[in-house]
Design a protein around this motif. Structure first.
Motif, PDB file in Angstrom:
ATOM      1  N   ARG A   1      -3.034  -1.020  -0.577  1.00 59.60           N
ATOM      2  CA  ARG A   1      -1.783  -1.103  -0.823  1.00 59.60           C
ATOM      3  C   ARG A   1      -0.263  -1.101  -0.907  1.00 59.60           C
ATOM      4  N   HIS A   2       0.608  -2.198  -0.539  1.00 57.32           N
ATOM      5  CA  HIS A   2       1.785  -1.745  -0.089  1.00 57.32           C
ATOM      6  C   HIS A   2       2.545  -2.924  -1.414  1.00 57.32           C
ATOM      7  N   PRO A   3       3.981  -2.084  -2.133  1.00 58.15           N
ATOM      8  CA  PRO A   3       4.684  -3.220  -2.482  1.00 58.15           C
ATOM      9  C   PRO A   3       4.674  -4.561  -2.681  1.00 58.15           C
ATOM     10  N   LYS A   4       5.703  -3.910  -1.247  1.00 61.32           N
ATOM     11  CA  LYS A   4       6.393  -5.139  -0.969  1.00 61.32           C
ATOM     12  C   LYS A   4       5.533  -6.432  -0.010  1.00 61.32           C
TER      13      LYS A   4
ATOM     14  N   ARG B   1      -1.141  -2.843   3.864  1.00 56.58           N
ATOM     15  CA  ARG B   1      -0.385  -3.097   5.309  1.00 56.58           C
ATOM     16  C   ARG B   1      -1.638  -1.789   5.948  1.00 56.58           C
TER      17      ARG B   1
ATOM     18  N   ASP C   1       1.141   1.445   9.351  1.00 54.89           N
ATOM     19  CA  ASP C   1       2.043   2.015   8.928  1.00 54.89           C
ATOM     20  C   ASP C   1       1.610   3.806   9.645  1.00 54.89           C
TER      21      ASP C   1
ATOM     22  N   LYS D   1      -1.000   7.949  -0.270  1.00 55.38           N
ATOM     23  CA  LYS D   1      -0.278   7.080  -0.400  1.00 55.38           C
ATOM     24  C   LYS D   1       0.570   6.807   0.442  1.00 55.38           C
TER      25      LYS D   1
ATOM     26  N   THR E   1       6.399   5.156   0.046  1.00 56.20           N
ATOM     27  CA  THR E   1       6.093   3.756  -0.895  1.00 56.20           C
ATOM     28  C   THR E   1       6.043   4.971  -2.651  1.00 56.20           C
TER      29      THR E   1
END
Ligand code: AMP
Length: 542
Positions: free
Chosen positions: A469-472, A476, A509, A538, A542
């Motif tokens: 999960r990636h906020p933007k 990723r 990433d 995490k 993030t």
């Protein structure tokens, strides 16, 4: 007007009959659970398969009754392949690597009546028999003297005593070729497993197709070692195609480590071997440090998971062995595509040929395929558009056993759950399982591509890419890596290794070093479990 040719049902018994009459002296070599090497011929297989058929008749097993196996690749298992199906019963090969609860569930769901097992699995059978009231006899694949006195298993027989008591003569029954012959439960990472129920007709058509030159290219001159287990989709149909072609069969038994497989390949002059990438990883891992060479191996078919380019290169460049990349699934008996070059590719530069070899290959005659977009529309065969892969054909499931899961077909096509491209030459390439695809900023990233690059690094033994999960960006890619013993690589070195090999936004990433990647019962990476293991992870920043 109908054609005027004879109509004989396509039955599995005809395969072993053929092998006996035309390749009777052909050898079957097995490493046994006891550790020694057993040798005999197709003539012996046929005679003993008939004894098995008689023994099943003697138990009053009816047509279509299920006979289960928990067994390695070996000669007794081969006899059961022909004796059980040939006499009209259904061979249910159970994957012993499943959890005992799942095995008990499967045996009950299949309504198995007899369970034949290698002695390795005695503790497993002891753990489940009380939960399988439908099984009326247990047959240990051993001599009577090897039966344990106090196993606690009711109606425990020794295979040799059980079938050996019967004459080797038997008239194979004739029946509808669409009758069920064998069954295999899918590994099913979610929910209960579902069974593909193969027929005599589907098995024989698949056996013909598998032997073709652009498929496994099997002949009476080959010595074939299926490392792929006989409990996983009938060892990709090799036992049947072997009987059809009369090739020599070499069975590894329980010893699937690099050293044991290498010894067997050399000693039995194996020309052709088949297995999943993890097995070949072990073999190459044994050969390299010991400076070993192959003296007879020419081709190896690798499938079940994407074959990393580093493996194709190692086989080809270091050992002169051709790798045939194959794709299929339990629901497809299992072969769907196999990758061989076309005539016009032969003069291409090596790296261009490699790009083709990496693909899962062209559809075998008998398998139709198409890729479909989110809108349900068929996508072009341009090697770029990717979508859900659908198949159909006479050895593809129409429905699961007992109708589990409802009608699996969509307008007559089976959705494979794989995402793929198909190029103008018809070469299909899997980019992902649909549930493993990573979506970053609205763009798809192929986890297989990300893994293949990591696998090419000399310090990497195994790599699995999952989306985090990636906020933007929504998701990723992160790569989980197992290092080779004694080798070193840092996170930054590995990320640098991606430079120039893929688009920047497809570079993971982060790198997470792990001791092992969880593998499922058929040797495939279990990304669901990996995700669970990394649930507290995490992404940097993030
Ligand atoms: P199974 O039914 O357990 O044999 O699993 C079938 C699935 O394994 C396919 O749907 C694919 O997701 C995967 N698979 C099989 N062969 C390959 C391959 N050569 N490359 C990538 N994935 C593969």
């Amino acid at each position: 007007m109908l054609g005027l040719m004879q109509s004989q049902p396509l039955l599995i018994s005809s395969l072993v009959d053929h092998a006996e009459h035309h390749h009777g002296e052909g050898q079957i070599v097995s490493r046994r659970v006891e550790g020694d090497i057993h040798r005999y011929t197709w003539k012996d297989v046929a005679a003993r398969a008939r004894q098995v058929a008689r023994a099943l008749d003697g138990m009053n097993l009816m047509f279509s009754d299920r006979v289960a196996t928990l067994a390695w690749n070996g000669y007794r298992h081969l006899e059961l392949y022909f004796g059980v199906s040939g006499s009209g019963r259904v061979l249910h090969t159970i994957n012993p690597r499943l959890h005992p609860d799942q095995i008990a569930w499967i045996a009950n769901h299949a309504e198995d009546q007899v369970l034949c097992f290698d002695m390795t699995f005695l503790p497993l059978v002891q753990a489940i028999h009380a939960r399988c009231p439908g099984i009326k006899a247990y047959v240990a694949l051993c001599e009577p003297g090897k039966l344990p006195a106090d196993s606690g298993i009711p109606n425990l027989l020794s295979y040799e005593a059980w079938m050996g008591a019967h004459p080797t003569t038997y008239d194979w029954p004739s029946f509808d070729e669409n009758s069920a012959s064998s069954m295999c439960y899918t590994s099913g990472t979610t929910g209960n497993p579902k069974a593909a129920l193969y027929s005599h007709r589907s098995t024989i058509l698949h056996a013909y197709a598998a032997a073709l030159p652009d498929v496994m290219c099997l002949s009476a001159r080959d010595s074939v070692l299926p490392v792929v287990p006989m409990f996983h989709v009938n060892a990709w149909g090799i036992p049947y195609s072997a009987a059809l072609t009369g090739c020599k069969l070499v069975f590894p038994g329980p010893a699937m480590d690099g050293k044991s497989v290498y010894e067997l390949l050399e000693e039995e002059k194996v020309t052709y071997a088949a297995g999943v990438p993890t097995v070949w990883q072990m073999l190459l891992g044994h050969m390299k440090p010991n400076n070993l060479r192959f003296s007879t191996l020419k081709r190896t078919v690798i499938g079940g998971s994407a074959c990393p380019p580093a493996m194709i290169n190692a086989f080809n460049d270091d050992y002169g062995v051709e790798v045939l990349h194959a794709w299929g699934m339990t629901e497809m008996s299992p072969l769907g595509t196999l990758c061989t070059l076309k005539n016009r590719h032969l003069n291409l530069p090596a790296d261009e040929k490699m790009k083709i070899r990496l693909k899962q290959g062209r559809a075998i005659y008998g398998v139709d395929m198409k890729i479909v977009g989110d809108d349900g529309k068929e996508l072009p065969w341009d090697g770029k558009a990717f979508g859900d892969l659908y198949v159909r054909g006479p050895w593809v499931v129409r429905e699961y056993f007992k109708g589990e899961g409802g009608d699996p077909l969509v307008n007559g096509w089976f959705p494979t759950g794989d995402v793929a491209t198909i190029d103008a030459d018809g070469y299909m390439q899997i980019t992902d399982r649909s549930k493993d695809v990573i979506k970053s900023g609205g763009e798809w990233i192929s986890s297989i591509d990300v893994e293949n690059i990591a696998m090419a690094h000399p310090a990497v033994q195994m790599a699995a890419c999952i989306g985090m999960r990636h906020p933007k960006w929504d998701e990723r890619p992160v790569i989980a890596v197992v290092k080779r013993p004694g080798a070193e690589v840092t996170r930054d070195e590995l990320l640098k290794f991606y430079e120039g090999k893929t688009a920047k936004w497809q570079v993971p990433d982060d790198v997470v070093f792990v001791d092992a990647i969880p593998l499922g019962a058929t040797g495939k990476m279990l990304k669901t479990r990996l995700r669970e293991q990394l649930k507290d992870y995490k992404l940097p920043g993030t």
